[in-house]
Design a protein around this motif. Structure first.
Motif, PDB file in Angstrom:
ATOM      1  N   TYR A   8      72.451   5.285 -31.374  1.00  0.00           N
ATOM      2  CA  TYR A   8      71.457   5.928 -30.523  1.00  0.00           C
ATOM      3  C   TYR A   8      71.834   5.814 -29.052  1.00  0.00           C
ATOM      4  O   TYR A   8      71.240   6.470 -28.202  1.00  0.00           O
ATOM      5  CB  TYR A   8      70.083   5.290 -30.739  1.00  0.00           C
ATOM      6  N   ARG A   9      72.813   4.945 -28.750  1.00  0.00           N
ATOM      7  CA  ARG A   9      73.282   4.821 -27.376  1.00  0.00           C
ATOM      8  C   ARG A   9      74.779   4.581 -27.365  1.00  0.00           C
ATOM      9  O   ARG A   9      75.299   3.751 -28.104  1.00  0.00           O
ATOM     10  CB  ARG A   9      72.611   3.652 -26.652  1.00  0.00           C
ATOM     11  N   THR A  10      75.481   5.334 -26.503  1.00  0.00           N
ATOM     12  CA  THR A  10      76.887   5.070 -26.201  1.00  0.00           C
ATOM     13  C   THR A  10      77.042   5.214 -24.694  1.00  0.00           C
ATOM     14  O   THR A  10      76.989   6.327 -24.163  1.00  0.00           O
ATOM     15  CB  THR A  10      77.824   6.053 -26.926  1.00  0.00           C
ATOM     16  N   GLY A  11      77.148   4.101 -23.994  1.00  0.00           N
ATOM     17  CA  GLY A  11      77.221   4.142 -22.536  1.00  0.00           C
ATOM     18  C   GLY A  11      75.942   4.717 -21.947  1.00  0.00           C
ATOM     19  O   GLY A  11      74.843   4.218 -22.206  1.00  0.00           O
ATOM     20  N   ASN A  12      76.089   5.806 -21.173  1.00  0.00           N
ATOM     21  CA  ASN A  12      74.918   6.453 -20.570  1.00  0.00           C
ATOM     22  C   ASN A  12      74.390   7.622 -21.403  1.00  0.00           C
ATOM     23  O   ASN A  12      73.557   8.389 -20.919  1.00  0.00           O
ATOM     24  CB  ASN A  12      75.270   6.957 -19.163  1.00  0.00           C
ATOM     25  N   LEU A  13      74.880   7.768 -22.621  1.00  0.00           N
ATOM     26  CA  LEU A  13      74.420   8.833 -23.509  1.00  0.00           C
ATOM     27  C   LEU A  13      73.428   8.257 -24.518  1.00  0.00           C
ATOM     28  O   LEU A  13      73.717   7.283 -25.213  1.00  0.00           O
ATOM     29  CB  LEU A  13      75.598   9.454 -24.246  1.00  0.00           C
ATOM     30  N   PHE A  14      72.245   8.860 -24.575  1.00  0.00           N
ATOM     31  CA  PHE A  14      71.208   8.450 -25.517  1.00  0.00           C
ATOM     32  C   PHE A  14      70.795   9.660 -26.354  1.00  0.00           C
ATOM     33  O   PHE A  14      70.786  10.784 -25.858  1.00  0.00           O
ATOM     34  CB  PHE A  14      69.969   7.931 -24.774  1.00  0.00           C
ATOM     35  N   VAL A  15      70.467   9.425 -27.604  1.00  0.00           N
ATOM     36  CA  VAL A  15      69.936  10.497 -28.454  1.00  0.00           C
ATOM     37  C   VAL A  15      68.556  10.091 -28.943  1.00  0.00           C
ATOM     38  O   VAL A  15      68.273   8.909 -29.143  1.00  0.00           O
ATOM     39  CB  VAL A  15      70.863  10.805 -29.650  1.00  0.00           C
ATOM     40  N   ALA A  16      67.702  11.086 -29.091  1.00  0.00           N
ATOM     41  CA  ALA A  16      66.337  10.851 -29.555  1.00  0.00           C
ATOM     42  C   ALA A  16      65.866  12.088 -30.307  1.00  0.00           C
ATOM     43  O   ALA A  16      66.463  13.163 -30.201  1.00  0.00           O
ATOM     44  CB  ALA A  16      65.400  10.571 -28.368  1.00  0.00           C
ATOM     45  N   GLY A  17      64.798  11.948 -31.071  1.00  0.00           N
ATOM     46  CA  GLY A  17      64.244  13.090 -31.783  1.00  0.00           C
ATOM     47  C   GLY A  17      65.236  13.707 -32.749  1.00  0.00           C
ATOM     48  O   GLY A  17      65.980  13.010 -33.436  1.00  0.00           O
ATOM     49  N   ASP A  18      65.285  15.049 -32.800  1.00  0.00           N
ATOM     50  CA  ASP A  18      66.157  15.738 -33.748  1.00  0.00           C
ATOM     51  C   ASP A  18      67.630  15.502 -33.469  1.00  0.00           C
ATOM     52  O   ASP A  18      68.468  15.736 -34.347  1.00  0.00           O
ATOM     53  CB  ASP A  18      65.874  17.242 -33.731  1.00  0.00           C
ATOM     54  N   ALA A  19      67.978  15.070 -32.268  1.00  0.00           N
ATOM     55  CA  ALA A  19      69.375  14.733 -31.977  1.00  0.00           C
ATOM     56  C   ALA A  19      69.771  13.423 -32.644  1.00  0.00           C
ATOM     57  O   ALA A  19      70.956  13.171 -32.865  1.00  0.00           O
ATOM     58  CB  ALA A  19      69.589  14.627 -30.464  1.00  0.00           C
ATOM     59  N   ALA A  20      68.780  12.600 -32.984  1.00  0.00           N
ATOM     60  CA  ALA A  20      69.056  11.302 -33.596  1.00  0.00           C
ATOM     61  C   ALA A  20      68.839  11.316 -35.099  1.00  0.00           C
ATOM     62  O   ALA A  20      69.458  10.534 -35.823  1.00  0.00           O
ATOM     63  CB  ALA A  20      68.167  10.228 -32.957  1.00  0.00           C
ATOM     64  N   HIS A  21      67.968  12.199 -35.586  1.00  0.00           N
ATOM     65  CA  HIS A  21      67.639  12.185 -37.010  1.00  0.00           C
ATOM     66  C   HIS A  21      67.060  13.524 -37.451  1.00  0.00           C
ATOM     67  O   HIS A  21      66.383  14.210 -36.691  1.00  0.00           O
ATOM     68  CB  HIS A  21      66.625  11.079 -37.310  1.00  0.00           C
ATOM     69  N   LEU A  22      67.349  13.901 -38.685  1.00  0.00           N
ATOM     70  CA  LEU A  22      66.797  15.106 -39.302  1.00  0.00           C
ATOM     71  C   LEU A  22      66.235  14.731 -40.663  1.00  0.00           C
ATOM     72  O   LEU A  22      66.877  14.001 -41.427  1.00  0.00           O
ATOM     73  CB  LEU A  22      67.873  16.180 -39.474  1.00  0.00           C
ATOM     74  N   TYR A  23      65.027  15.228 -40.961  1.00  0.00           N
ATOM     75  CA  TYR A  23      64.356  14.881 -42.202  1.00  0.00           C
ATOM     76  C   TYR A  23      63.708  16.106 -42.816  1.00  0.00           C
ATOM     77  O   TYR A  23      63.574  17.152 -42.176  1.00  0.00           O
ATOM     78  CB  TYR A  23      63.241  13.841 -41.946  1.00  0.00           C
ATOM     79  N   LEU A  24      63.245  15.937 -44.042  1.00  0.00           N
ATOM     80  CA  LEU A  24      62.371  16.920 -44.668  1.00  0.00           C
ATOM     81  C   LEU A  24      61.185  17.156 -43.730  1.00  0.00           C
ATOM     82  O   LEU A  24      60.529  16.203 -43.306  1.00  0.00           O
ATOM     83  CB  LEU A  24      61.870  16.374 -46.004  1.00  0.00           C
ATOM     84  N   PRO A  25      60.883  18.410 -43.364  1.00  0.00           N
ATOM     85  CA  PRO A  25      59.856  18.652 -42.345  1.00  0.00           C
ATOM     86  C   PRO A  25      58.423  18.480 -42.822  1.00  0.00           C
ATOM     87  O   PRO A  25      57.506  18.428 -41.999  1.00  0.00           O
ATOM     88  CB  PRO A  25      60.108  20.104 -41.931  1.00  0.00           C
ATOM     89  N   ALA A  26      58.178  18.388 -44.115  1.00  0.00           N
ATOM     90  CA  ALA A  26      56.802  18.263 -44.611  1.00  0.00           C
ATOM     91  C   ALA A  26      56.147  17.017 -44.034  1.00  0.00           C
ATOM     92  O   ALA A  26      56.712  15.935 -44.060  1.00  0.00           O
ATOM     93  CB  ALA A  26      56.808  18.187 -46.135  1.00  0.00           C
ATOM     94  N   GLY A  27      54.935  17.190 -43.497  1.00  0.00           N
ATOM     95  CA  GLY A  27      54.197  16.060 -42.943  1.00  0.00           C
ATOM     96  C   GLY A  27      54.458  15.802 -41.477  1.00  0.00           C
ATOM     97  O   GLY A  27      53.729  15.039 -40.847  1.00  0.00           O
TER      98      GLY A  27
END
Length: 217
Positions: A8-27
């Motif tokens: 989720y972090r490499t140096g000054n690069l951070f990922v969050a939300g859909d950039a960090a994880h993708l799931y079944l959209p139900a719910g």
């Protein structure tokens, strides 16, 4: 499709939300977790960029949030198997889950997972061994020393650590790494005298609404 970023972090690069994880959209669980990612990261970035906290604070973002993403990956994959497969084994499993959901404790457990309200950062490096660490602080009514009415969440609108003293100015020690400029210290009494936590004399709450511990009277 289920995907989880290795980092989720490499140096000054951070990922969050859909950039960090993708799931079944139900719910909408991926959306909920993405919002929580942002809430976890934004106050840490602000504290480091303003020079009030060390860069090491940003390492706790991945340490706290990636396990949440991994747990949700397992949960949504299980949901997908229950909802999309219709062989006898899966139909039997679905019937078994329907029976289990009639048990209030199981229902509450799954509701907490689906909503994200059961999240606890108790193993985070940001906390010591104080009581109640890492738990989501529930909002409740408070009365300030000037008798003005407020609530815990209104006080958190300042985007600072919140140190609440409930009894005669009792102060709990702030963590040694926490810059006092990042904390808002407030004296306030419980406006609801029958709350189960009315014996708490002082508490410390993170900017994202999670408890960093409390002292009981």
């Amino acid at each position: 499709m289920t995907r989880l970023a290795a980092r989720y972090r490499t140096g000054n690069l951070f990922v969050a939300g859909d950039a960090a994880h993708l799931y079944l959209p139900a719910g909408g669980q991926g959306m909920n977790v993405g919002v929580q990612d942002a809430m976890n990261l934004d106050w840490k970035l602000a504290a480091v960029l303003s020079g009030k906290s060390p860069d090491a604070l940003l390492d706790t973002y991945e340490a706290e949030r990636r396990p949440v993403g991994a747990l949700l990956a397992r949960n949504t994959q299980a949901q997908g198997a229950l909802m999309t497969a219709f062989n006898p084994g899966h139909l039997a499993l679905r019937a078994e889950m329907s029976d289990l959901l009639r048990i209030p404790a199981v229902n509450r457990r799954l509701a907490g997972v689906l909503s994200g309200f059961d999240l606890c950062y108790s193993s985070s490096e940001l906390f010591g061994d104080a009581l109640g660490v890492g738990e989501r602080a529930a909002d409740h009514a408070l009365t300030l020393t000037n008798e003005a009415s407020t609530s815990l969440y209104r006080l958190l609108a300042h985007s600072k650590w919140l140190h609440l003293s409930h009894k005669n100015g009792t102060r709990g020690p702030l963590p040694s790494w926490l810059n006092p400029q990042c904390a808002c210290c407030v004296d306030a009494q419980h406006a609801e005298p029958n709350r189960p936590d009315c014996d708490v004399a002082a508490r410390l709450v993170r900017p994202d609404g999670y408890s960093a511990g409390h002292n009981r009277s």
